[in-house]
Structures are given as C-alpha cells and as structure tokens.
Scaffold this active site. Sequence first.
Site, mmCIF file in Angstrom:
data_model
loop_
_atom_site.group_PDB
_atom_site.id
_atom_site.type_symbol
_atom_site.label_atom_id
_atom_site.label_comp_id
_atom_site.label_asym_id
_atom_site.label_seq_id
_atom_site.Cartn_x
_atom_site.Cartn_y
_atom_site.Cartn_z
ATOM 1 N N LYS A 170 8.971 26.091 -0.837
ATOM 2 C CA LYS A 170 8.424 26.107 0.517
ATOM 3 C C LYS A 170 9.208 27.105 1.373
ATOM 4 O O LYS A 170 8.633 27.887 2.132
ATOM 5 C CB LYS A 170 8.476 24.705 1.132
ATOM 6 C CG LYS A 170 8.018 24.721 2.578
ATOM 7 C CD LYS A 170 7.059 23.664 2.936
ATOM 8 C CE LYS A 170 6.419 23.978 4.280
ATOM 9 N NZ LYS A 170 5.728 22.874 4.876
ATOM 10 N N HIS A 207 -8.969 17.926 2.985
ATOM 11 C CA HIS A 207 -9.304 17.621 4.378
ATOM 12 C C HIS A 207 -10.723 17.081 4.510
ATOM 13 O O HIS A 207 -10.984 16.173 5.306
ATOM 14 C CB HIS A 207 -9.091 18.854 5.259
ATOM 15 C CG HIS A 207 -7.637 19.181 5.435
ATOM 16 N ND1 HIS A 207 -7.185 20.428 5.786
ATOM 17 C CD2 HIS A 207 -6.533 18.410 5.309
ATOM 18 C CE1 HIS A 207 -5.857 20.404 5.853
ATOM 19 N NE2 HIS A 207 -5.440 19.195 5.573
ATOM 20 N N GLU A 248 2.125 16.547 -3.485
ATOM 21 C CA GLU A 248 2.599 17.815 -2.915
ATOM 22 C C GLU A 248 3.612 18.487 -3.854
ATOM 23 O O GLU A 248 3.689 19.713 -3.924
ATOM 24 C CB GLU A 248 3.244 17.590 -1.539
ATOM 25 C CG GLU A 248 2.295 17.066 -0.464
ATOM 26 C CD GLU A 248 1.449 18.158 0.208
ATOM 27 O OE1 GLU A 248 1.574 19.344 -0.153
ATOM 28 O OE2 GLU A 248 0.642 17.802 1.100
ATOM 29 N N LYS A 308 6.291 23.530 11.180
ATOM 30 C CA LYS A 308 4.983 23.156 11.751
ATOM 31 C C LYS A 308 5.140 21.804 12.432
ATOM 32 O O LYS A 308 5.584 20.830 11.804
ATOM 33 C CB LYS A 308 3.917 23.047 10.661
ATOM 34 C CG LYS A 308 3.296 24.363 10.294
ATOM 35 C CD LYS A 308 2.068 24.137 9.429
ATOM 36 C CE LYS A 308 1.458 25.458 8.995
ATOM 37 N NZ LYS A 308 0.358 25.267 8.022
ATOM 38 N N HIS A 342 -3.083 11.200 2.278
ATOM 39 C CA HIS A 342 -3.133 12.663 2.288
ATOM 40 C C HIS A 342 -2.732 13.260 0.923
ATOM 41 O O HIS A 342 -3.426 14.112 0.369
ATOM 42 C CB HIS A 342 -2.250 13.213 3.413
ATOM 43 C CG HIS A 342 -2.148 14.704 3.403
ATOM 44 N ND1 HIS A 342 -3.202 15.523 3.780
ATOM 45 C CD2 HIS A 342 -1.150 15.531 3.027
ATOM 46 C CE1 HIS A 342 -2.838 16.785 3.644
ATOM 47 N NE2 HIS A 342 -1.603 16.823 3.186
ATOM 48 N N HIS A 376 -6.032 21.793 -0.244
ATOM 49 C CA HIS A 376 -6.185 21.179 1.081
ATOM 50 C C HIS A 376 -7.586 21.309 1.676
ATOM 51 O O HIS A 376 -7.952 20.503 2.520
ATOM 52 C CB HIS A 376 -5.139 21.751 2.048
ATOM 53 C CG HIS A 376 -3.773 21.132 1.849
ATOM 54 N ND1 HIS A 376 -3.064 21.269 0.679
ATOM 55 C CD2 HIS A 376 -2.999 20.367 2.665
ATOM 56 C CE1 HIS A 376 -1.913 20.629 0.788
ATOM 57 N NE2 HIS A 376 -1.846 20.065 1.980
ATOM 58 N N ARG A 387 11.219 23.447 27.570
ATOM 59 C CA ARG A 387 10.834 24.685 26.847
ATOM 60 C C ARG A 387 11.551 24.838 25.500
ATOM 61 O O ARG A 387 11.695 25.937 24.985
ATOM 62 C CB ARG A 387 11.088 25.924 27.707
ATOM 63 C CG ARG A 387 10.263 25.929 28.976
ATOM 64 C CD ARG A 387 10.098 27.323 29.517
ATOM 65 N NE ARG A 387 9.298 27.286 30.721
ATOM 66 C CZ ARG A 387 9.772 27.055 31.931
ATOM 67 N NH1 ARG A 387 11.070 26.844 32.099
ATOM 68 N NH2 ARG A 387 8.972 27.036 32.962
ATOM 69 N N GLU A 432 1.990 31.683 9.226
ATOM 70 C CA GLU A 432 0.747 31.603 8.442
ATOM 71 C C GLU A 432 -0.256 32.707 8.766
ATOM 72 O O GLU A 432 -1.412 32.453 9.098
ATOM 73 C CB GLU A 432 0.097 30.214 8.588
ATOM 74 C CG GLU A 432 -0.902 29.937 7.463
ATOM 75 C CD GLU A 432 -1.324 28.471 7.353
ATOM 76 O OE1 GLU A 432 -0.467 27.584 7.515
ATOM 77 O OE2 GLU A 432 -2.506 28.247 7.101
ATOM 78 N N ASN A 459 -1.585 25.627 1.114
ATOM 79 C CA ASN A 459 -2.788 24.816 1.325
ATOM 80 C C ASN A 459 -3.603 24.638 0.043
ATOM 81 O O ASN A 459 -4.769 24.227 0.112
ATOM 82 C CB ASN A 459 -3.666 25.441 2.417
ATOM 83 C CG ASN A 459 -2.953 25.454 3.752
ATOM 84 O OD1 ASN A 459 -2.197 24.544 4.057
ATOM 85 N ND2 ASN A 459 -3.177 26.492 4.546
ATOM 86 N N ARG A 511 1.604 32.035 3.586
ATOM 87 C CA ARG A 511 1.847 30.603 3.824
ATOM 88 C C ARG A 511 0.609 29.764 3.497
ATOM 89 O O ARG A 511 0.725 28.579 3.167
ATOM 90 C CB ARG A 511 2.305 30.361 5.269
ATOM 91 C CG ARG A 511 2.744 28.920 5.496
ATOM 92 C CD ARG A 511 3.543 28.704 6.767
ATOM 93 N NE ARG A 511 3.895 27.300 6.898
ATOM 94 C CZ ARG A 511 4.845 26.823 7.677
ATOM 95 N NH1 ARG A 511 5.570 27.664 8.411
ATOM 96 N NH2 ARG A 511 5.098 25.532 7.750
#
Length: 371
Positions: free
Chosen positions: A228, A253, A186, A144, A267, A249, A122, A238, A246, A242
């Site tokens: 960031k 994507h 980035e 993330k 990427h 993005h 956990r 998010e 993106n 946040r």
Amino acid sequence: MTEIVHVPLGDRAYDVHIGPDLLSQAGTLIAPLLRRPRVAIVTDENVGRLHLKTLLDGLKAQDIAHATLTLPVGEATKSWPQFERTVEWLLAERIERRDVVIAFGGGVIGDLVGFAAAVLRRGVRFVQIPTSLLAQVDSSVGGKTGINAPQGKNLIGAFHQPSLVLADTAVLEALPARDYLAGYGEVVKYGLLGDSAFFEWLETNGAEAARGDMAARSRAVKRSVEMKAEIVVRDETEQGDRALLNLGHTFCHALEAATGYSDRLLHGEGVAIGCALAFDLSARLGLCPQEEPSRVRAHLREMNMKADLSDIMGELPDADGLLELMAQDKKVVDGRLNFVLARGIGQAFVAKDVAPDTVRMLLQDALTARS
Ligand code: GLY
C-alpha cells in the site's frame, strides 16, 4: 518483534509499526510527537471495552494524560452527526494545532477521526491505532479520511496523512472469525494486484495466520502495508496508480449497495467476491489465463471465505440492476465503467471504458449459477 514500514511522503512521511503488544508501548512511541503530555482519544464502544485500558496503561507509563470520546459501533457512525459531535468534543477539550488526536478502532473510527483531524483548526496531527485487520492493512495507511453521505459511501472527506500508525497484531485475536476473514479479503487483494509470490505465500500460510500464528499474521500485515505504501507514494491523491488498490471494488460497491450495507455482506467479503469477478472478467476479455479465476476462488474457499454471488444470502438485483449500481460508483468517469483487471495473478492494471455488455453477461452467468 516489531516491524516498521516507512511511508516516505516528504514532510508528511511517517512510520507504520507492526507487531504484537504495541498498545502497551504506545506512550513511548507517541511521546516524541507531543508538545505537551496530553492526547485526545476517539474510539468505539467495542474497542473501548476490550482494549482501552491497555492503551491507557501504555500512555500512563510515559505520564501522558488523555481525554476519551467513545462513539457507537458501526458504519452509521461515519456520518455528519457523529462527525459534528467529534469535532465539537475536540474543541471543547481545547485540542490545539500542535496536539495529537488518536483514532483507536477499525476503519469507521480511523476514517471519521482522520477527517475530524484534517479540518480541526485547519489540520491537527493524528495517530492511527487500527484494531481490525481491514484497518491495519488498508484504511489506516495512505491518508484517505472521510464520512458517508446519504448519496453514497465516503463521498465527503480529505486526504490527511497520519503522523504514526501502530498496528498491534495481538488485538486481532479479539476479532470474530468473520471480521478477520473479511479483512483478509484486502490482504489477498494485494497479492492479486501486484505480488504473485505473496499470493503464493498466502496459499501456503494464510490458513495458519487465520488460526492465530502471530509471525504469519505480522508478515501478512507487513507485506500488505509495504505494498500500500509503495502505491500511495507513487500516487497519493489517486490520479493514476492508486486506483489499483480498488481491485474488486467496483463489483464490491455494487454488491454492498444491493445488500443495503448490512451484515449480509461485509466490505472485505465484497472485495473477495469482487476480486474473483474481476479475474473472471479479465479471463473473458482474454487478458488472463482461464485458470486464474479458479485459483483465486480455490484460495478463498480454502479460507472459508465468500467467493461467489451464491455465497450472498437473500435476494440480489438482476444484472441490469447491479450494472446500474456500478454506474453510480465513484470510479465512473464520464459515464464509462472503469475496472481494475489483471493479466494474471499479481499483474493488475486499470482498464478504462470496459464494454457494459461483457459485464452484463458475466453478471447474468454469475446470478444464474446462484439460482
Ligand atoms: N482503500 C483504497 C485506498 O486507500 O486508496
């Protein structure tokens, strides 16, 4: 010289150390987190071959013992089978609640190991030691974690903040130029989304940093991590701001899916093209001056980066096909296309419900310019 960026998240606060030769100091920096002098390290074959010995020497200097799991290189590792293997290995190594797991590699290792740490017993603590530029400026910071599903990338995961991040800028020297520049996509994104002075600094110093200037690299990583951290602290899970991270993005994507997540498009390369397209879209919608997309592209071109759909080799779907791929993106809410757009360089905002026709026309023009 090491710089430290603090990420003030209450009882989950941590520091990001940025600078050369942090691997050899890892023992000293990690020791205060340990209840017993033993860590579990998960890395990949490339990073293990290039840098594991330096990290182990750094741990040994503080009498910290280790067990190491080495996973295959590549995006396919971010999958259930390697995740299961990692969790079972951590259990077999008797990693306990109070122990620390080290994610030693690029974004794939950081995401997978962070997720394993999130669910093991956990939740155990983990340290990120990112070895790619992309991981140093983006994926290692902010918590993330996750793996890919057959249905799409990053669809299984958890928010789990690291306890420490060590971004050793000297390891970037080992990166192939293409990987460095993909990570730089980035870095540029941060300037474009919220700091025009940083973008200006990159216009002047980005090439020097790419050539290996350590001070310039550290400064680029530090400013990216600061930005960031500021955004993550405002909106950790998010729900709002946040999403600014993106920028580029939604286009990226769709392009990654269209190119089969292959090395036709990395990427960070997709992010760079996506940022240029997001500025095109902003200009078309009358939100930002017409000159801004050209300025974005001029910098990408000067850095020898991909900046247009014409820079992607091979076939691409038509505009409707790309729109369809965008509609499958996580950023779609209630079937509406959400984009990060900009009022100018450094002034991004989240736009909800962008008209698909405008995006379709933009893509048609970009695809026509390609043929
Ligand atoms: N890479 C985007 C984020 O961390 O939110």
